[in-house]
Design a protein around this motif. Structure first.
Motif, PDB file in Angstrom:
ATOM      1  N   ILE A 145     -15.068  65.661  44.280  1.00 42.69           N
ATOM      2  CA  ILE A 145     -16.009  66.540  43.605  1.00 42.69           C
ATOM      3  C   ILE A 145     -17.056  66.204  42.820  1.00 42.69           C
ATOM      4  N   GLU A 146     -16.606  65.307  41.734  1.00 38.03           N
ATOM      5  CA  GLU A 146     -17.741  64.839  40.691  1.00 38.03           C
ATOM      6  C   GLU A 146     -18.494  63.745  41.350  1.00 38.03           C
ATOM      7  N   SER A 147     -18.105  63.176  42.691  1.00 36.25           N
ATOM      8  CA  SER A 147     -18.886  62.135  42.977  1.00 36.25           C
ATOM      9  C   SER A 147     -20.057  62.993  43.950  1.00 36.25           C
ATOM     10  N   PHE A 148     -20.186  64.155  44.150  1.00 38.44           N
ATOM     11  CA  PHE A 148     -21.257  64.964  44.646  1.00 38.44           C
ATOM     12  C   PHE A 148     -22.373  64.918  43.653  1.00 38.44           C
ATOM     13  N   ASN A 149     -22.263  64.707  42.584  1.00 38.30           N
ATOM     14  CA  ASN A 149     -23.307  64.578  41.632  1.00 38.30           C
ATOM     15  C   ASN A 149     -24.098  63.141  41.578  1.00 38.30           C
ATOM     16  N   LYS A 150     -23.662  62.182  42.192  1.00 37.79           N
ATOM     17  CA  LYS A 150     -24.199  60.973  42.299  1.00 37.79           C
ATOM     18  C   LYS A 150     -25.422  60.736  43.125  1.00 37.79           C
ATOM     19  N   LYS A 151     -26.468  59.983  43.191  1.00 38.85           N
ATOM     20  CA  LYS A 151     -27.559  59.819  43.839  1.00 38.85           C
ATOM     21  C   LYS A 151     -27.107  58.929  45.121  1.00 38.85           C
ATOM     22  N   VAL A 152     -27.628  59.578  46.354  1.00 39.46           N
ATOM     23  CA  VAL A 152     -27.316  58.715  47.516  1.00 39.46           C
ATOM     24  C   VAL A 152     -28.438  57.407  47.324  1.00 39.46           C
ATOM     25  N   LEU A 153     -27.654  56.560  48.182  1.00 37.99           N
ATOM     26  CA  LEU A 153     -28.240  54.782  48.046  1.00 37.99           C
ATOM     27  C   LEU A 153     -29.151  54.716  49.398  1.00 37.99           C
ATOM     28  N   LEU A 154     -29.728  55.687  49.789  1.00 38.13           N
ATOM     29  CA  LEU A 154     -30.742  55.681  51.005  1.00 38.13           C
ATOM     30  C   LEU A 154     -32.285  55.698  50.657  1.00 38.13           C
ATOM     31  N   LYS A 155     -32.932  55.024  51.579  1.00 34.11           N
ATOM     32  CA  LYS A 155     -34.376  55.143  51.488  1.00 34.11           C
ATOM     33  C   LYS A 155     -34.929  56.195  52.121  1.00 34.11           C
ATOM     34  N   ASP A 156     -34.228  56.265  53.472  1.00 34.46           N
ATOM     35  CA  ASP A 156     -34.831  56.937  54.597  1.00 34.46           C
ATOM     36  C   ASP A 156     -33.752  58.269  54.665  1.00 34.46           C
ATOM     37  N   LEU A 157     -33.822  59.488  54.370  1.00 35.07           N
ATOM     38  CA  LEU A 157     -33.064  60.567  54.470  1.00 35.07           C
ATOM     39  C   LEU A 157     -32.986  61.148  55.817  1.00 35.07           C
ATOM     40  N   LEU A 158     -33.850  60.996  56.592  1.00 34.39           N
ATOM     41  CA  LEU A 158     -34.017  61.714  57.844  1.00 34.39           C
ATOM     42  C   LEU A 158     -32.676  61.569  58.600  1.00 34.39           C
ATOM     43  N   PRO A 159     -32.350  60.297  58.843  1.00 32.77           N
ATOM     44  CA  PRO A 159     -31.001  60.198  59.741  1.00 32.77           C
ATOM     45  C   PRO A 159     -29.918  61.033  59.070  1.00 32.77           C
ATOM     46  N   LEU A 160     -29.885  60.997  57.933  1.00 32.84           N
ATOM     47  CA  LEU A 160     -28.674  61.644  57.101  1.00 32.84           C
ATOM     48  C   LEU A 160     -28.980  63.280  57.570  1.00 32.84           C
ATOM     49  N   LYS A 161     -30.015  63.863  57.218  1.00 30.49           N
ATOM     50  CA  LYS A 161     -30.129  65.335  57.404  1.00 30.49           C
ATOM     51  C   LYS A 161     -30.128  65.711  58.697  1.00 30.49           C
ATOM     52  N   GLU A 162     -30.462  64.854  59.687  1.00 29.82           N
ATOM     53  CA  GLU A 162     -29.980  65.162  61.110  1.00 29.82           C
ATOM     54  C   GLU A 162     -28.688  65.236  61.249  1.00 29.82           C
ATOM     55  N   ALA A 163     -27.934  64.257  60.739  1.00 28.40           N
ATOM     56  CA  ALA A 163     -26.488  64.500  61.121  1.00 28.40           C
ATOM     57  C   ALA A 163     -25.720  65.632  60.361  1.00 28.40           C
ATOM     58  N   ILE A 164     -26.244  65.894  59.208  1.00 28.39           N
ATOM     59  CA  ILE A 164     -25.762  67.218  58.434  1.00 28.39           C
ATOM     60  C   ILE A 164     -26.143  68.564  59.483  1.00 28.39           C
ATOM     61  N   SER A 165     -27.402  68.482  59.823  1.00 33.76           N
ATOM     62  CA  SER A 165     -27.683  69.700  60.569  1.00 33.76           C
ATOM     63  C   SER A 165     -26.837  69.839  61.983  1.00 33.76           C
ATOM     64  N   ASN A 166     -26.273  68.576  62.470  1.00 34.85           N
ATOM     65  CA  ASN A 166     -25.635  68.603  63.672  1.00 34.85           C
ATOM     66  C   ASN A 166     -24.293  69.528  63.373  1.00 34.85           C
ATOM     67  N   ASN A 167     -23.654  69.648  62.130  1.00 35.62           N
ATOM     68  CA  ASN A 167     -22.463  70.194  61.930  1.00 35.62           C
ATOM     69  C   ASN A 167     -22.408  71.424  62.291  1.00 35.62           C
ATOM     70  N   GLN A 168     -23.749  72.018  62.584  1.00 34.33           N
ATOM     71  CA  GLN A 168     -23.886  73.654  62.861  1.00 34.33           C
ATOM     72  C   GLN A 168     -23.233  73.838  64.330  1.00 34.33           C
ATOM     73  N   LEU A 169     -23.100  72.714  64.956  1.00 35.65           N
ATOM     74  CA  LEU A 169     -22.176  72.818  66.217  1.00 35.65           C
ATOM     75  C   LEU A 169     -20.976  73.556  66.163  1.00 35.65           C
ATOM     76  N   PHE A 170     -20.311  73.363  65.146  1.00 34.67           N
ATOM     77  CA  PHE A 170     -19.003  73.653  64.854  1.00 34.67           C
ATOM     78  C   PHE A 170     -18.640  75.148  64.403  1.00 34.67           C
ATOM     79  N   ILE A 171     -19.916  75.825  63.989  1.00 32.45           N
ATOM     80  CA  ILE A 171     -19.899  77.222  63.501  1.00 32.45           C
ATOM     81  C   ILE A 171     -19.267  78.143  64.515  1.00 32.45           C
TER      82      ILE A 171
END
Length: 244
Positions: free
Chosen positions: A218-244
């Motif tokens: 839980i505490e580690s969710f307050n850390k900074k991500v080590l990515l320059k390009d966030l788009l692929p991550l954001k796309e993967a995050i949005s893909n989780n909507q498949l499981f709603i």
């Protein structure tokens, strides 16, 4: 002239509203995740504060180590949901499982005794020491049985870090990939973080999961991500909507 580095994003700030998590260990006393209802309360409340609005929790099924069964997990799920409601902690929770790919797993899916993420999607994992000798036979037979394998945290299998083509082989064999969100803040180690970056850059990540077990996660969710390009991550995050 001064040059300022662009501030990197905090992981928790990347979780959108109504996000569904597909990998966690929040049921109490059933594996190496939450041990008590108090632990569960803390984890669930923390996840709600990040933006998670639906949780698919995935206790380990690992023969000889975590000997959970479908019935045991569902009974613990029912008890946990009831306990949370009594404590005014309201969030949709349902239980699937994280299956170690071994002979016991094969016997379960051949009998249809599988807890899926949704429909025929099943969360699977390997040992961190090495892949099973019969790995591709298991993946093939699993699909013949009508299931779709979602491989948990591929970036954490260090035996593939120097042989990236194995990831492509797994994808070609029909595996979907679920990235652990904590991998991109360096929680595990540098090798895992670098592999996570490469998998994202190559477009190989399908879904994400918190894989939350305890307070340090839980505490580690307050850390900074080590990515320059966030788009692929954001796309993967949005893909989780498949499981709603």
């Amino acid at each position: 002239m001064l040059f300022f580095k662009k501030n990197k994003s905090i992981l928790r700030d990347l979780i959108p509203d109504n996000h569904i998590d597909i990998h966690s260990h929040i049921l109490p006393g059933i594996d190496d995740g939450a041990q008590t209802f108090e632990d569960t309360h803390f984890l669930v409340n923390s996840m709600k504060s990040f933006g998670f609005s639906n949780l698919i929790t995935t206790p380990h099924i690992f023969s000889g180590f975590w000997d959970n069964t479908k019935d045991k997990i569902q009974a613990t799920e029912k008890e946990t949901v009831s306990n949370l409601e009594k404590n005014n902690i309201n969030i949709p929770i349902r239980a699937a499982a994280e299956y170690l790919m071994d002979d016991h797993f094969v016997s379960l899916f051949k009998k249809g005794e599988i807890l899926t993420l949704k429909d025929n999607y099943v969360l699977v994992e390997m040992s961190y020491l090495n892949a099973p000798i019969q790995l591709y036979d298991i993946i093939f037979d699993l699909q013949v049985a009508g299931y779709k394998p979602v491989l948990a945290h591929p970036e954490r299998y260090s035996f593939y870090h120097q042989n990236f083509d194995e990831y492509l082989k797994l994808k070609n064999a029909g595996c979907l990939f679920q990235l652990n969100l904590l991998s991109i803040v360096g929680y595990y180690n540098e090798g895992v973080a670098e592999t996570a970056k490469k998998l994202l850059k190559k477009g190989l990540i399908d879904f994400v999961g918190s894989d939350i077990h305890h307070k340090k996660h839980i505490e580690s969710f307050n850390k900074k991500v080590l990515l320059k390009d966030l788009l692929p991550l954001k796309e993967a995050i949005s893909n989780n909507q498949l499981f709603i």
